[in-house]
Design a protein around this motif. Structure first.
Motif, PDB file in Angstrom:
ATOM      1  N   GLN A  91       0.765  -0.784  -0.465  1.00 58.78           N
ATOM      2  CA  GLN A  91      -0.118   0.223  -0.130  1.00 58.78           C
ATOM      3  C   GLN A  91       1.070   1.056   0.377  1.00 58.78           C
ATOM      4  O   GLN A  91       1.953   1.535   0.434  1.00 58.78           O
ATOM      5  N   ILE A  92       0.295   2.411  -0.612  1.00 53.55           N
ATOM      6  CA  ILE A  92       1.450   3.174  -0.804  1.00 53.55           C
ATOM      7  C   ILE A  92       0.819   3.765   0.458  1.00 53.55           C
ATOM      8  O   ILE A  92       0.097   4.037   1.225  1.00 53.55           O
ATOM      9  N   ILE A  93       2.101   4.387   1.145  1.00 50.42           N
ATOM     10  CA  ILE A  93       1.885   5.290   2.420  1.00 50.42           C
ATOM     11  C   ILE A  93       2.301   6.739   2.693  1.00 50.42           C
ATOM     12  O   ILE A  93       3.085   7.617   2.174  1.00 50.42           O
ATOM     13  N   ALA A  94       1.111   7.506   3.113  1.00 48.01           N
ATOM     14  CA  ALA A  94       1.966   8.888   3.156  1.00 48.01           C
ATOM     15  C   ALA A  94       1.782   9.331   4.887  1.00 48.01           C
ATOM     16  O   ALA A  94       1.657   8.683   5.990  1.00 48.01           O
ATOM     17  N   CYS A  95       2.602  10.144   4.874  1.00 49.01           N
ATOM     18  CA  CYS A  95       3.266  10.513   6.300  1.00 49.01           C
ATOM     19  C   CYS A  95       2.334  11.498   6.402  1.00 49.01           C
ATOM     20  O   CYS A  95       2.338  12.342   6.355  1.00 49.01           O
ATOM     21  N   ASP A  96       2.200  11.760   7.806  1.00 51.33           N
ATOM     22  CA  ASP A  96       1.499  13.133   8.127  1.00 51.33           C
ATOM     23  C   ASP A  96       1.992  13.222   9.804  1.00 51.33           C
ATOM     24  O   ASP A  96       2.455  12.520  10.252  1.00 51.33           O
ATOM     25  N   SER A  97       1.575  14.389   9.902  1.00 48.65           N
ATOM     26  CA  SER A  97       1.538  15.538  11.286  1.00 48.65           C
ATOM     27  C   SER A  97       1.119  15.049  12.211  1.00 48.65           C
ATOM     28  O   SER A  97       0.138  14.807  12.546  1.00 48.65           O
ATOM     29  N   VAL A  98       1.421  14.909  13.869  1.00 50.75           N
ATOM     30  CA  VAL A  98       1.210  14.457  15.055  1.00 50.75           C
ATOM     31  C   VAL A  98       0.287  15.701  15.415  1.00 50.75           C
ATOM     32  O   VAL A  98      -0.425  15.330  15.931  1.00 50.75           O
ATOM     33  N   PHE A  99       0.747  16.555  15.604  1.00 53.17           N
ATOM     34  CA  PHE A  99      -0.543  17.555  15.401  1.00 53.17           C
ATOM     35  C   PHE A  99      -0.759  18.487  14.166  1.00 53.17           C
ATOM     36  O   PHE A  99      -1.694  18.870  15.317  1.00 53.17           O
ATOM     37  N   HIS A 100      -0.193  18.488  13.277  1.00 53.62           N
ATOM     38  CA  HIS A 100      -0.883  19.396  12.163  1.00 53.62           C
ATOM     39  C   HIS A 100      -1.859  18.624  11.385  1.00 53.62           C
ATOM     40  O   HIS A 100      -1.910  19.441   9.866  1.00 53.62           O
ATOM     41  N   SER A 101      -2.325  17.757  11.551  1.00 57.32           N
ATOM     42  CA  SER A 101      -2.888  17.495  10.496  1.00 57.32           C
ATOM     43  C   SER A 101      -4.377  17.967  10.654  1.00 57.32           C
ATOM     44  O   SER A 101      -4.833  18.851  10.804  1.00 57.32           O
ATOM     45  N   THR A 102      -5.580  17.750   9.313  1.00 56.82           N
ATOM     46  CA  THR A 102      -6.833  18.606   9.003  1.00 56.82           C
ATOM     47  C   THR A 102      -7.059  17.699   7.998  1.00 56.82           C
ATOM     48  O   THR A 102      -6.802  16.326   7.919  1.00 56.82           O
ATOM     49  N   GLN A 103      -8.489  18.186   7.779  1.00 59.40           N
ATOM     50  CA  GLN A 103      -8.846  17.466   7.264  1.00 59.40           C
ATOM     51  C   GLN A 103      -9.368  17.221   5.962  1.00 59.40           C
ATOM     52  O   GLN A 103      -9.307  15.830   5.523  1.00 59.40           O
ATOM     53  N   ALA A 104      -8.224  18.632   5.503  1.00 61.70           N
ATOM     54  CA  ALA A 104      -8.158  18.096   3.884  1.00 61.70           C
ATOM     55  C   ALA A 104      -7.236  17.752   3.811  1.00 61.70           C
ATOM     56  O   ALA A 104      -6.416  16.465   3.093  1.00 61.70           O
ATOM     57  N   THR A 105      -6.080  16.749   4.954  1.00 62.17           N
ATOM     58  CA  THR A 105      -4.910  16.027   4.834  1.00 62.17           C
ATOM     59  C   THR A 105      -5.625  14.563   4.662  1.00 62.17           C
ATOM     60  O   THR A 105      -5.282  13.786   4.014  1.00 62.17           O
ATOM     61  N   GLN A 106      -6.747  14.359   5.831  1.00 57.65           N
ATOM     62  CA  GLN A 106      -7.977  13.326   5.601  1.00 57.65           C
ATOM     63  C   GLN A 106      -8.159  12.992   4.613  1.00 57.65           C
ATOM     64  O   GLN A 106      -7.992  11.527   3.834  1.00 57.65           O
ATOM     65  N   ASP A 107      -8.938  13.855   3.518  1.00 61.09           N
ATOM     66  CA  ASP A 107      -9.589  13.814   2.387  1.00 61.09           C
ATOM     67  C   ASP A 107      -9.008  13.351   1.712  1.00 61.09           C
ATOM     68  O   ASP A 107      -9.349  12.449   0.133  1.00 61.09           O
ATOM     69  N   PHE A 108      -7.340  13.912   1.623  1.00 59.55           N
ATOM     70  CA  PHE A 108      -6.851  13.456   0.685  1.00 59.55           C
ATOM     71  C   PHE A 108      -6.048  12.315   0.834  1.00 59.55           C
ATOM     72  O   PHE A 108      -5.918  10.983  -0.028  1.00 59.55           O
ATOM     73  N   ILE A 109      -6.168  11.513   1.572  1.00 55.59           N
ATOM     74  CA  ILE A 109      -5.265   9.604   2.418  1.00 55.59           C
ATOM     75  C   ILE A 109      -6.850   9.614   2.251  1.00 55.59           C
ATOM     76  O   ILE A 109      -5.917   7.436   1.120  1.00 55.59           O
ATOM     77  N   ASN A 110      -8.021   9.684   2.300  1.00 59.79           N
ATOM     78  CA  ASN A 110      -8.886   8.860   2.360  1.00 59.79           C
ATOM     79  C   ASN A 110      -9.822   8.246   0.343  1.00 59.79           C
ATOM     80  O   ASN A 110      -9.410   7.606  -0.029  1.00 59.79           O
ATOM     81  N   LYS A 111      -9.102   9.672  -0.313  1.00 60.03           N
ATOM     82  CA  LYS A 111      -9.207   9.496  -1.945  1.00 60.03           C
ATOM     83  C   LYS A 111      -7.899   8.449  -2.830  1.00 60.03           C
ATOM     84  O   LYS A 111      -8.591   7.587  -2.693  1.00 60.03           O
ATOM     85  N   TYR A 112      -6.866   8.364  -2.342  1.00 59.99           N
ATOM     86  CA  TYR A 112      -5.857   7.379  -2.666  1.00 59.99           C
ATOM     87  C   TYR A 112      -6.110   5.998  -1.710  1.00 59.99           C
ATOM     88  O   TYR A 112      -4.913   5.082  -1.910  1.00 59.99           O
ATOM     89  N   HIS A 113      -6.555   6.084  -0.291  1.00 62.95           N
ATOM     90  CA  HIS A 113      -6.485   5.161   0.027  1.00 62.95           C
ATOM     91  C   HIS A 113      -4.708   5.191   0.483  1.00 62.95           C
ATOM     92  O   HIS A 113      -4.464   3.066   0.714  1.00 62.95           O
ATOM     93  N   LEU A 114      -4.744   5.809   1.023  1.00 61.55           N
ATOM     94  CA  LEU A 114      -3.253   6.111   1.682  1.00 61.55           C
ATOM     95  C   LEU A 114      -3.212   4.888   3.022  1.00 61.55           C
ATOM     96  O   LEU A 114      -3.969   5.724   4.190  1.00 61.55           O
ATOM     97  N   LYS A 115      -2.251   4.214   3.471  1.00 59.65           N
ATOM     98  CA  LYS A 115      -1.607   4.021   4.693  1.00 59.65           C
ATOM     99  C   LYS A 115      -0.942   4.988   5.611  1.00 59.65           C
ATOM    100  O   LYS A 115      -0.063   5.331   5.157  1.00 59.65           O
ATOM    101  N   VAL A 116      -1.472   5.035   6.753  1.00 57.72           N
ATOM    102  CA  VAL A 116      -0.817   6.215   7.683  1.00 57.72           C
ATOM    103  C   VAL A 116       0.806   5.543   8.327  1.00 57.72           C
ATOM    104  O   VAL A 116       0.034   5.344   9.659  1.00 57.72           O
ATOM    105  N   GLN A 117       1.540   7.654   8.822  1.00 59.24           N
ATOM    106  CA  GLN A 117       2.834   6.572   8.806  1.00 59.24           C
ATOM    107  C   GLN A 117       2.560   8.197   9.718  1.00 59.24           C
ATOM    108  O   GLN A 117       2.758   9.011   9.065  1.00 59.24           O
ATOM    109  N   LYS A 118       2.808   8.483  10.848  1.00 62.05           N
ATOM    110  CA  LYS A 118       2.818   9.776  11.736  1.00 62.05           C
ATOM    111  C   LYS A 118       4.464   9.871  12.364  1.00 62.05           C
ATOM    112  O   LYS A 118       4.721   9.185  12.617  1.00 62.05           O
ATOM    113  N   TYR A 119       4.572  11.369  11.857  1.00 61.11           N
ATOM    114  CA  TYR A 119       6.335  12.028  11.843  1.00 61.11           C
ATOM    115  C   TYR A 119       6.028  13.368  12.724  1.00 61.11           C
ATOM    116  O   TYR A 119       4.853  13.598  12.192  1.00 61.11           O
TER     117      TYR A 119
END
Length: 282
Positions: A170-198
């Protein structure tokens, strides 16, 4: 210029020791934008600014000591630093904070050092020379034994080829621990990405190292947050695309704020998500 890269790395390592003196303490002030400011930020900043001026004749611009636009707009080179990127991560004691030092040539970073003091992860890059990391245990050993110097850094660097090391299909997306947004979550969902927090610059360094594939950033960052890790990623074959210009980020602007962007590891350049960003279809 290669020697300057290693000298800069030694400065970041020294600043890391200062930062760790305050790790675990909870005292901080609030800046005008309500972001936290600690003694670690200020002491790291003072050391880096002093040391950089000793090794090169370039002016220094820092998050904690901003060089106003009138004084830097015509500079061919200047240092751009964040003496403690990820102060919220620092205060949360999750290890996800870094020291970022970049050398800007006109409007692009050409040299970058990212050091994560808590985990002893060190990334360096120089335009046209390559992006590199160091084995954590070897670096710790060299520091403890007193063997760490310019020659050690030159001889023990590991080239970042940009090849994917994750075994996950699966394509892995980095996301922020403290600064994620709804737009980021929508993007992750659109492309069915797996998330790793850094935290901090470690997200883009994870792309350079092949541990992740994309990093969508749809809220505010500043030039000093991204410059050092962007050149590390670029020299490993990846790219950061500005969502407005569809090109790499521009530096030495009158405002330090970046447009929203998506960063890509080498393996994702030219693929579906990359094409969607270029064509404005995300």
């Amino acid at each position: 210029m290669e020697s300057l890269l290693y000298e800069t790395a030694l400065i970041a390592l020294e600043a890391g020791d200062i930062v760790l003196k305050y790790y675990g303490l909870e005292d901080f002030d609030l800046k005008q934008d309500s972001s936290p400011l600690t003694k670690a930020d200020l002491e790291s900043n003072a050391l880096i600014m002093q040391k950089l001026q000793e090794i090169a004749p370039y002016q220094v611009c820092s998050e904690e000591a901003v060089l106003e636009y009138a004084k830097r707009k015509d500079l061919e080179y200047f240092w751009l630093i964040d003496p403690l990127d990820g102060t919220k991560d620092f205060l949360a004691q999750n290890g996800g904070f870094t020291i970022n030092i970049a050398l800007i040539h006109k409007n692009r970073p050409i040299l970058g050092v990212v050091f994560a003091p808590a985990s002893c992860e060190l990334y360096i890059a120089l335009k046209g020379f390559g992006g590199f990391k160091y084995n954590v245990e070897s670096l710790k050993g060299a520091r403890e034994s007193g063997a760490l110097n310019l020659a050690w850094l030159e001889q023990n660097k590991i080239f970042l080829k940009g090849e994917r090391i994750s075994q996950d299909e699966q394509i892995i997306a980095c996301d922020s621990v403290f600064h994620s947004t709804q737009a980021t979550q929508d993007f992750i969902n659109k492309y069915h990405l797996k998330v790793q927090k850094y935290g901090s610059s470690l997200k883009i360094c994870a792309l350079a190292e092949g541990k992740a594939d994309v990093y969508p950033r749809f809220n505010g960052t500043s030039e000093w947050d991204i410059a050092a890790c962007e050149i590390v990623l670029e020299e490993s074959g990846g790219v950061v695309l500005d969502c407005v210009t569809k090109k790499p980020l521009t530096y030495n602007k009158e405002s330090f704020r970046n447009n929203h962007f998506v960063a890509f590891a080498k393996a994702q350049v030219g693929k579906e998500i990359y094409k969607d960003i270029i064509n404005g279809n995300f």
